[in-house]
Design an enzyme around this catalytic site. Sequence first.
Site, PDB file in Angstrom:
ATOM      1  N   TRP A 177       0.810  -1.217   0.000  1.00 15.34           N
ATOM      2  CA  TRP A 177       0.000   0.000   0.000  1.00 15.34           C
ATOM      3  C   TRP A 177       0.843   1.266   0.000  1.00 15.34           C
ATOM      4  CZ3 TRP A 177      -3.164   2.509   4.381  1.00 15.34           C
ATOM      5  CH2 TRP A 177      -2.503   2.486   5.598  1.00 15.34           C
ATOM      6  N   ASP A 178       2.065   1.209   0.541  1.00 15.20           N
ATOM      7  CA  ASP A 178       2.977   2.355   0.430  1.00 15.20           C
ATOM      8  C   ASP A 178       3.108   2.811  -1.021  1.00 15.20           C
ATOM      9  OD1 ASP A 178       5.248   2.375   3.057  1.00 15.20           O
ATOM     10  OD2 ASP A 178       3.793   0.762   2.860  1.00 15.20           O
ATOM     11  N   ASN A 214       2.312  -8.542   1.529  1.00 15.93           N
ATOM     12  CA  ASN A 214       2.607  -7.337   2.314  1.00 15.93           C
ATOM     13  C   ASN A 214       3.799  -6.572   1.711  1.00 15.93           C
ATOM     14  OD1 ASN A 214       2.812  -6.895   5.907  1.00 15.93           O
ATOM     15  ND2 ASN A 214       3.732  -5.609   4.363  1.00 15.93           N
ATOM     16  N   ARG A 223       0.418 -12.947   4.073  1.00 17.33           N
ATOM     17  CA  ARG A 223      -0.519 -11.840   4.259  1.00 17.33           C
ATOM     18  C   ARG A 223      -0.376 -10.820   3.142  1.00 17.33           C
ATOM     19  NH1 ARG A 223       3.750 -10.659   8.459  1.00 17.33           N
ATOM     20  NH2 ARG A 223       4.547  -8.558   8.022  1.00 17.33           N
ATOM     21  N   SER A 224      -1.429 -10.009   2.967  1.00 14.61           N
ATOM     22  CA  SER A 224      -1.405  -8.946   1.977  1.00 14.61           C
ATOM     23  C   SER A 224      -1.329  -7.602   2.693  1.00 14.61           C
ATOM     24  CB  SER A 224      -2.636  -9.039   1.070  1.00 14.61           C
ATOM     25  OG  SER A 224      -2.562  -8.134  -0.005  1.00 14.61           O
ATOM     26  N   ARG A 288       5.668 -13.616  13.502  1.00 16.13           N
ATOM     27  CA  ARG A 288       6.107 -12.998  12.245  1.00 16.13           C
ATOM     28  C   ARG A 288       7.627 -13.095  12.181  1.00 16.13           C
ATOM     29  NH1 ARG A 288       4.708  -7.247  13.151  1.00 16.13           N
ATOM     30  NH2 ARG A 288       4.907  -7.944  15.314  1.00 16.13           N
ATOM     31  N   ASP A 323       0.031  -1.494  11.850  1.00 14.37           N
ATOM     32  CA  ASP A 323       0.664  -2.379  12.829  1.00 14.37           C
ATOM     33  C   ASP A 323       1.589  -1.571  13.747  1.00 14.37           C
ATOM     34  OD1 ASP A 323       1.964  -2.012  10.344  1.00 14.37           O
ATOM     35  OD2 ASP A 323       3.028  -3.900  10.482  1.00 14.37           O
ATOM     36  N   GLU A 516       8.678   8.643   8.016  1.00 14.01           N
ATOM     37  CA  GLU A 516       7.481   7.845   7.733  1.00 14.01           C
ATOM     38  C   GLU A 516       6.279   8.308   8.540  1.00 14.01           C
ATOM     39  OE1 GLU A 516       7.545   3.816   9.062  1.00 14.01           O
ATOM     40  OE2 GLU A 516       8.563   4.287  10.927  1.00 14.01           O
ATOM     41  N   GLU A 531       7.468  -0.807  17.029  1.00 13.21           N
ATOM     42  CA  GLU A 531       8.442  -1.896  17.136  1.00 13.21           C
ATOM     43  C   GLU A 531       9.841  -1.527  16.663  1.00 13.21           C
ATOM     44  OE1 GLU A 531       6.036  -5.916  16.488  1.00 13.21           O
ATOM     45  OE2 GLU A 531       5.982  -4.670  14.697  1.00 13.21           O
TER      46      GLU A 531
END
Length: 585
Positions: A177-178, A214, A223-224, A288, A323, A516, A531
């Site tokens: 998505w970035d 992802n 995952r997406s 993960r 996240d 970011e 994180e």
Amino acid sequence: MFIYNQVLPKSALREKRPPPGEHDEYLLAFPNQIYCHGELLHQVQMAQLYQDDKQFVDQPLSSAPDQVLQRFNELAEAHNHSIPQQQLQLFVQEHFQPVGQELESWTPEDWKDSPQFLQTISDPNLRAWAGQLHQLWKNLGKKVKPEVLSHPEQFSLIYSEHPFIVPGGRFVEFYYWDSYWVMEGLLLSEMPETVKGMLQNFLDLVQTYGHIPNGARVYYLQRSQPPLLTLMMDRYVTHTNDTAFLRDNIETLALELDFWAENRSISVSSGGNSYVLNRYYVPYGGPRPESYSKDAELADTLPEGDREALFTELKAGAESGWDFSSRWLIGGPNPDLLSSTRTSKFVPVDLNAFLCQAEELMSNFHARLGNDTQATKYRNLRAQRLAALKAILWDEEKGAWFDYDLENGKKNPEFYPSNLAPLWAGCFSDPGDVDKALKYLEDSQILTYQYGIPTSLQNTGQQWDFPNAWAPLQDLVIRGLAKSPSLRAQEVAFQLAQNWIRTNFDVYSKTSAMYEKYDISNSGQPGGGGEYEVQEGFGWTNGVVLMLLDRYGDRLSSGTQTAFLEPHCLAAALLLSLLLSLLPQ
């Protein structure tokens, strides 16, 4: 009374993928035992050899994975499967290469000195800054080395044929998505060939795996991320009129939407009617890989029987792009703790707005290509989703959409910018919803924040919460309001854009860097929490700034006074805007 039922995927949650050949079997077997699961991954990550777990899983192998695993097994047996940290460190140094060896810097071939949009920016300081951001595309360009194609089993990086722009910092691969906001910036920089190559990389991933992971790593394949591929195609085709590219790839766009329909759907009943909506849902256990030790330590705080469920919820949280956030904690046993994450128990507003928009775009694409049957199909899907958004997520009294908590049978009343995502996506039917949403922003005191729109009003220490503000979420609200015919909404959109531009510009003036995320609690500064340390770069931040400078370049100022939208000030600003609009041109 609401009830929900899992809509089971046709593929029983198996990602679609062509039958693997002999080399693919080899590729899937051994690297996954190193980068995705298994004793080697567990021992290295739990030894915490690196400050950031991602560093280990990004390192290429120095030799074939079966040989590395054999050496590791011998070492593990020699130490009764409890290898001392120093021995483990030596093993990694011998069998793994430093991060980034599989990538090379790349200067986009379609980069040019002075894209046209720079000339529309009136403020000379902002114009010079935009020129520097335009330069940053050259710093963020990457190309995959050919050895990743010839020996994919030695890399966690997924091979991409075309070069691409990365977010920056620890994120040396591209993310799903970035990349949408990156592409918006690239199109303003008049770099459509770079955008086309990035689009082709995503389309290739759908062809290979049935969905877009992802990011471009094997450990992200489970995952997406928020589904914006169809929108990326729309922006590219609108810019270039490349209908042939659209025609060649329309079926691949459909495949990606099928993944969400088959694997991420949920049925919710209300008032005797049943509605199908979507959620983030990753039905795979285990930590993960890129955050292995943190996930494992968090799981140790729970009873053993609850740990696998936590891992699936953490992965769903990562799939959401948020996240992590109080958005996914609310309603849990302890909404201040990450161990309460329950992402898959919500029907998210933004996900369903993105899919609603994609269905509208697919209908338009098929109409453009003369496929009337398919155009009707997607038009009907959008109509069904519009009805579902209205019935399940819209709150008439508050004037916004809210995530729906499937287990507790009620909406999450908290503020998030995603609550206005349907405005941005054009997925609402009542024009009056814009004014209601604007009142919601006023009632929630959001317009009093001088440096950006907060991600939430909860301060949990998670990065997708207060006091952080993120570029894509500013875009959701600003463009959602700006597209309205309401002068009042348009003026608020401009003032919000002015605030965000000043925050980004002021931080850049002090640090010569883009970040970011930003902390908006005290005059604007690089964000924190979560994180990992805040990252510089930064792809989507640059893209959103360029979009705002393009839209409002004749009005934005680099001056020191930020807009503080108290209701009476807002009214004065709106009155002035209205009077100016009535003056003869």
